[in-house]
Design a protein around this motif. Structure first.
Motif, PDB file in Angstrom:
ATOM      1  N   ALA A 128     -13.750   0.729  17.857  1.00  0.00           N
ATOM      2  CA  ALA A 128     -13.310   1.496  16.690  1.00  0.00           C
ATOM      3  C   ALA A 128     -14.403   2.444  16.217  1.00  0.00           C
ATOM      4  O   ALA A 128     -14.141   3.618  15.905  1.00  0.00           O
ATOM      5  N   LYS A 129     -15.640   1.961  16.160  1.00  0.00           N
ATOM      6  CA  LYS A 129     -16.755   2.810  15.722  1.00  0.00           C
ATOM      7  C   LYS A 129     -16.966   3.976  16.681  1.00  0.00           C
ATOM      8  O   LYS A 129     -17.218   5.110  16.247  1.00  0.00           O
ATOM      9  N   ALA A 130     -16.865   3.710  17.972  1.00  0.00           N
ATOM     10  CA  ALA A 130     -17.052   4.766  18.968  1.00  0.00           C
ATOM     11  C   ALA A 130     -15.954   5.825  18.852  1.00  0.00           C
ATOM     12  O   ALA A 130     -16.223   7.030  18.948  1.00  0.00           O
ATOM     13  N   ALA A 131     -14.716   5.392  18.647  1.00  0.00           N
ATOM     14  CA  ALA A 131     -13.606   6.335  18.518  1.00  0.00           C
ATOM     15  C   ALA A 131     -13.759   7.188  17.263  1.00  0.00           C
ATOM     16  O   ALA A 131     -13.541   8.411  17.293  1.00  0.00           O
ATOM     17  N   GLU A 162      -9.727  -6.674   4.316  1.00  0.00           N
ATOM     18  CA  GLU A 162     -11.043  -6.485   3.710  1.00  0.00           C
ATOM     19  C   GLU A 162     -12.149  -6.608   4.754  1.00  0.00           C
ATOM     20  O   GLU A 162     -13.167  -5.912   4.684  1.00  0.00           O
ATOM     21  N   ALA A 163     -11.951  -7.502   5.718  1.00  0.00           N
ATOM     22  CA  ALA A 163     -12.953  -7.687   6.761  1.00  0.00           C
ATOM     23  C   ALA A 163     -13.058  -6.447   7.642  1.00  0.00           C
ATOM     24  O   ALA A 163     -14.142  -6.098   8.121  1.00  0.00           O
ATOM     25  N   VAL A 164     -11.931  -5.765   7.846  1.00  0.00           N
ATOM     26  CA  VAL A 164     -11.931  -4.540   8.654  1.00  0.00           C
ATOM     27  C   VAL A 164     -12.731  -3.448   7.957  1.00  0.00           C
ATOM     28  O   VAL A 164     -13.596  -2.801   8.558  1.00  0.00           O
ATOM     29  N   THR A 165     -12.463  -3.229   6.683  1.00  0.00           N
ATOM     30  CA  THR A 165     -13.157  -2.180   5.945  1.00  0.00           C
ATOM     31  C   THR A 165     -14.636  -2.519   5.752  1.00  0.00           C
ATOM     32  O   THR A 165     -15.485  -1.623   5.676  1.00  0.00           O
ATOM     33  N   LYS A 166     -14.954  -3.812   5.696  1.00  0.00           N
ATOM     34  CA  LYS A 166     -16.357  -4.214   5.580  1.00  0.00           C
ATOM     35  C   LYS A 166     -17.141  -3.802   6.823  1.00  0.00           C
ATOM     36  O   LYS A 166     -18.300  -3.394   6.741  1.00  0.00           O
ATOM     37  N   VAL A 167     -16.490  -3.892   7.978  1.00  0.00           N
ATOM     38  CA  VAL A 167     -17.139  -3.540   9.244  1.00  0.00           C
ATOM     39  C   VAL A 167     -17.178  -2.035   9.452  1.00  0.00           C
ATOM     40  O   VAL A 167     -18.189  -1.488   9.907  1.00  0.00           O
ATOM     41  N   LEU A 168     -16.090  -1.342   9.106  1.00  0.00           N
ATOM     42  CA  LEU A 168     -15.956   0.078   9.452  1.00  0.00           C
ATOM     43  C   LEU A 168     -16.118   1.021   8.277  1.00  0.00           C
ATOM     44  O   LEU A 168     -16.238   2.240   8.482  1.00  0.00           O
ATOM     45  N   GLY A 169     -16.099   0.496   7.068  1.00  0.00           N
ATOM     46  CA  GLY A 169     -16.172   1.373   5.904  1.00  0.00           C
ATOM     47  C   GLY A 169     -14.843   2.068   5.657  1.00  0.00           C
ATOM     48  O   GLY A 169     -13.782   1.562   6.041  1.00  0.00           O
ATOM     49  N   THR A 170     -14.881   3.227   5.059  1.00  0.00           N
ATOM     50  CA  THR A 170     -13.659   3.990   4.786  1.00  0.00           C
ATOM     51  C   THR A 170     -13.876   5.449   5.166  1.00  0.00           C
ATOM     52  O   THR A 170     -14.987   5.971   5.092  1.00  0.00           O
ATOM     53  N   SER A 171     -12.796   6.098   5.603  1.00  0.00           N
ATOM     54  CA  SER A 171     -12.826   7.532   5.897  1.00  0.00           C
ATOM     55  C   SER A 171     -11.394   8.010   6.047  1.00  0.00           C
ATOM     56  O   SER A 171     -10.467   7.198   6.191  1.00  0.00           O
ATOM     57  N   ASP A 172     -11.218   9.315   6.035  1.00  0.00           N
ATOM     58  CA  ASP A 172      -9.878   9.882   6.185  1.00  0.00           C
ATOM     59  C   ASP A 172      -9.301   9.593   7.564  1.00  0.00           C
ATOM     60  O   ASP A 172      -8.078   9.575   7.739  1.00  0.00           O
ATOM     61  N   HIS A 216     -25.118 -14.876  22.849  1.00  0.00           N
ATOM     62  CA  HIS A 216     -25.939 -13.787  22.311  1.00  0.00           C
ATOM     63  C   HIS A 216     -27.124 -13.453  23.217  1.00  0.00           C
ATOM     64  O   HIS A 216     -28.098 -12.846  22.766  1.00  0.00           O
ATOM     65  N   ALA A 217     -27.042 -13.840  24.481  1.00  0.00           N
ATOM     66  CA  ALA A 217     -28.075 -13.480  25.450  1.00  0.00           C
ATOM     67  C   ALA A 217     -27.444 -12.876  26.698  1.00  0.00           C
ATOM     68  O   ALA A 217     -28.073 -12.794  27.744  1.00  0.00           O
ATOM     69  N   GLN A 218     -26.199 -12.441  26.584  1.00  0.00           N
ATOM     70  CA  GLN A 218     -25.490 -11.869  27.724  1.00  0.00           C
ATOM     71  C   GLN A 218     -26.080 -10.511  28.094  1.00  0.00           C
ATOM     72  O   GLN A 218     -26.660  -9.820  27.258  1.00  0.00           O
ATOM     73  N   ALA A 219     -25.892 -10.133  29.349  1.00  0.00           N
ATOM     74  CA  ALA A 219     -26.471  -8.881  29.844  1.00  0.00           C
ATOM     75  C   ALA A 219     -25.720  -7.653  29.353  1.00  0.00           C
ATOM     76  O   ALA A 219     -26.312  -6.596  29.116  1.00  0.00           O
ATOM     77  N   GLY A 220     -24.413  -7.757  29.197  1.00  0.00           N
ATOM     78  CA  GLY A 220     -23.600  -6.587  28.884  1.00  0.00           C
ATOM     79  C   GLY A 220     -23.796  -6.084  27.463  1.00  0.00           C
ATOM     80  O   GLY A 220     -23.888  -6.859  26.512  1.00  0.00           O
ATOM     81  N   ASP A 221     -23.843  -4.760  27.317  1.00  0.00           N
ATOM     82  CA  ASP A 221     -23.997  -4.102  26.022  1.00  0.00           C
ATOM     83  C   ASP A 221     -22.619  -3.640  25.538  1.00  0.00           C
ATOM     84  O   ASP A 221     -22.026  -2.726  26.125  1.00  0.00           O
ATOM     85  N   PRO A 222     -22.085  -4.250  24.470  1.00  0.00           N
ATOM     86  CA  PRO A 222     -20.729  -3.884  24.008  1.00  0.00           C
ATOM     87  C   PRO A 222     -20.616  -2.435  23.557  1.00  0.00           C
ATOM     88  O   PRO A 222     -19.547  -1.841  23.641  1.00  0.00           O
ATOM     89  N   ARG A 223     -21.719  -1.836  23.103  1.00  0.00           N
ATOM     90  CA  ARG A 223     -21.654  -0.427  22.702  1.00  0.00           C
ATOM     91  C   ARG A 223     -21.428   0.470  23.903  1.00  0.00           C
ATOM     92  O   ARG A 223     -20.672   1.456  23.830  1.00  0.00           O
ATOM     93  N   LYS A 224     -22.054   0.122  25.023  1.00  0.00           N
ATOM     94  CA  LYS A 224     -21.852   0.907  26.239  1.00  0.00           C
ATOM     95  C   LYS A 224     -20.444   0.700  26.783  1.00  0.00           C
ATOM     96  O   LYS A 224     -19.830   1.639  27.308  1.00  0.00           O
ATOM     97  N   LEU A 225     -19.922  -0.506  26.650  1.00  0.00           N
ATOM     98  CA  LEU A 225     -18.548  -0.745  27.099  1.00  0.00           C
ATOM     99  C   LEU A 225     -17.560   0.035  26.229  1.00  0.00           C
ATOM    100  O   LEU A 225     -16.566   0.570  26.736  1.00  0.00           O
ATOM    101  N   ALA A 226     -17.845   0.120  24.940  1.00  0.00           N
ATOM    102  CA  ALA A 226     -16.984   0.918  24.054  1.00  0.00           C
ATOM    103  C   ALA A 226     -16.959   2.377  24.502  1.00  0.00           C
ATOM    104  O   ALA A 226     -15.903   3.017  24.524  1.00  0.00           O
ATOM    105  N   ASP A 227     -18.128   2.909  24.872  1.00  0.00           N
ATOM    106  CA  ASP A 227     -18.187   4.295  25.361  1.00  0.00           C
ATOM    107  C   ASP A 227     -17.390   4.459  26.660  1.00  0.00           C
ATOM    108  O   ASP A 227     -16.729   5.490  26.871  1.00  0.00           O
ATOM    109  N   VAL A 228     -17.445   3.442  27.520  1.00  0.00           N
ATOM    110  CA  VAL A 228     -16.683   3.485  28.781  1.00  0.00           C
ATOM    111  C   VAL A 228     -15.188   3.483  28.491  1.00  0.00           C
ATOM    112  O   VAL A 228     -14.415   4.211  29.143  1.00  0.00           O
TER     113      VAL A 228
END
Length: 277
Positions: free
Chosen positions: A19-22, A37-47, A216-228
């Protein structure tokens, strides 16, 4: 032209990263979770963000969320079925209620959301459906019978609807990550059966230790997967099955090698079943 994303399970992990990447790319996002509320806590608000409550096991909430998304943004271009969790443990120790709960989220919930979104994409004659599966959907292993089988279902479902929807410009991709550094193995996410049977105790303890040590010691980076995943939503002809992570790719190659070896070893017996008429 910006896209409209509909993403389930956005309160943490891969859903939040996608969601953040998009949003960062300038796209619009319908972000869903069991608690708005949990969704907006993570992502904030925007148009460009529309946060709405959605428990994928509730058909009424699914229909309401999809309708609200259409009313807000007019269309859905990319559906990401991310909501899910892992129920691990020995099959014999697992209750039928636990099995149903796993399938209600990982399989039937995913199908319910997809069923609600497809008509809108078919009208548009365009769309992308990205189902977050797992390398666990490529091979069953000790301790994973319920989770493995739920992800096998996601793989098979994705491959089938990919053929059904391609004529309408709708492309389906099952994304199968290896181990990525999210909360998936955390006690707040993964679930184990509590009905201990002593015969399995030693093997199950080793299984749990293996996964606990990777939390929390896995090799994969979720931010890079989001970009993929953003790239997969853009390419002209995306793959129906995509494996993510070096460990995931190695796992998939081992699975393919083992399957070929088994097919070759039993080839004569397999073809012996042909009729001679």
């Amino acid at each position: 032209m910006s896209k409209v994303w509909f993403i389930t399970g956005v309160t943490r992990g891969m859903g939040a990263k996608i969601a953040k990447a998009a949003l960062a790319s300038g796209d619009k996002v319908v972000a869903t979770g069991r608690q708005q509320e949990a969704v907006t806590k993570v992502l904030g608000t925007s148009d460009n963000l529309f946060a709405t409550i959605l428990d994928v096991t509730r058909e009424d909430q699914v229909k309401a969320a999809v309708q609200a998304a259409i009313e807000r943004f007019g269309r859905i271009d990319v559906l990401v079925n991310n909501a899910g969790y892992g129920h691990l443990g020995v099959f014999e120790e697992t209750t039928l209620e636990e099995i149903r709960a796993q399938y209600d989220t990982n399989v039937f919930g995913l199908m319910t959301v997809t069923h609600a979104v497809i008509p809108e994409m078919r009208k548009q004659r365009s769309g992308r459906i990205i189902n977050i599966s797992s390398v666990a959907g490529l091979k069953g292993v000790f301790g994973g019978s319920i989770y493995n089988s739920s992800k096998f279902a996601v793989e098979g479902f994705s491959q089938a609807i990919a053929e059904e929807l391609a004529p309408f410009g709708i492309y389906v991709t099952a994304v199968s990550p290896g181990f990525f550094r999210t909360d998936f193995l955390d006690s707040s996410s993964v679930k184990y059966s509590n009905n201990a049977i002593s015969d399995y105790a030693k093997a199950l303890a080793e299984f749990r230790d293996f996964h606990d040590n990777r939390n929390h010691a896995q090799a994969g980076d979720p931010r890079k997967l989001a970009d993929v995943i953003l790239q997969l939503a853009q390419v002209e002809k995306p793959p129906v099955s995509f494996v993510a992570g070096s460990d995931g790719l190695e796992w998939a190659m081992i699975v393919n090698k083992q399957q070929k070896e088994q097919l070759d070893a039993w080839r004569n017996l397999s073809v012996s079943t042909d009729g001679t008429w």
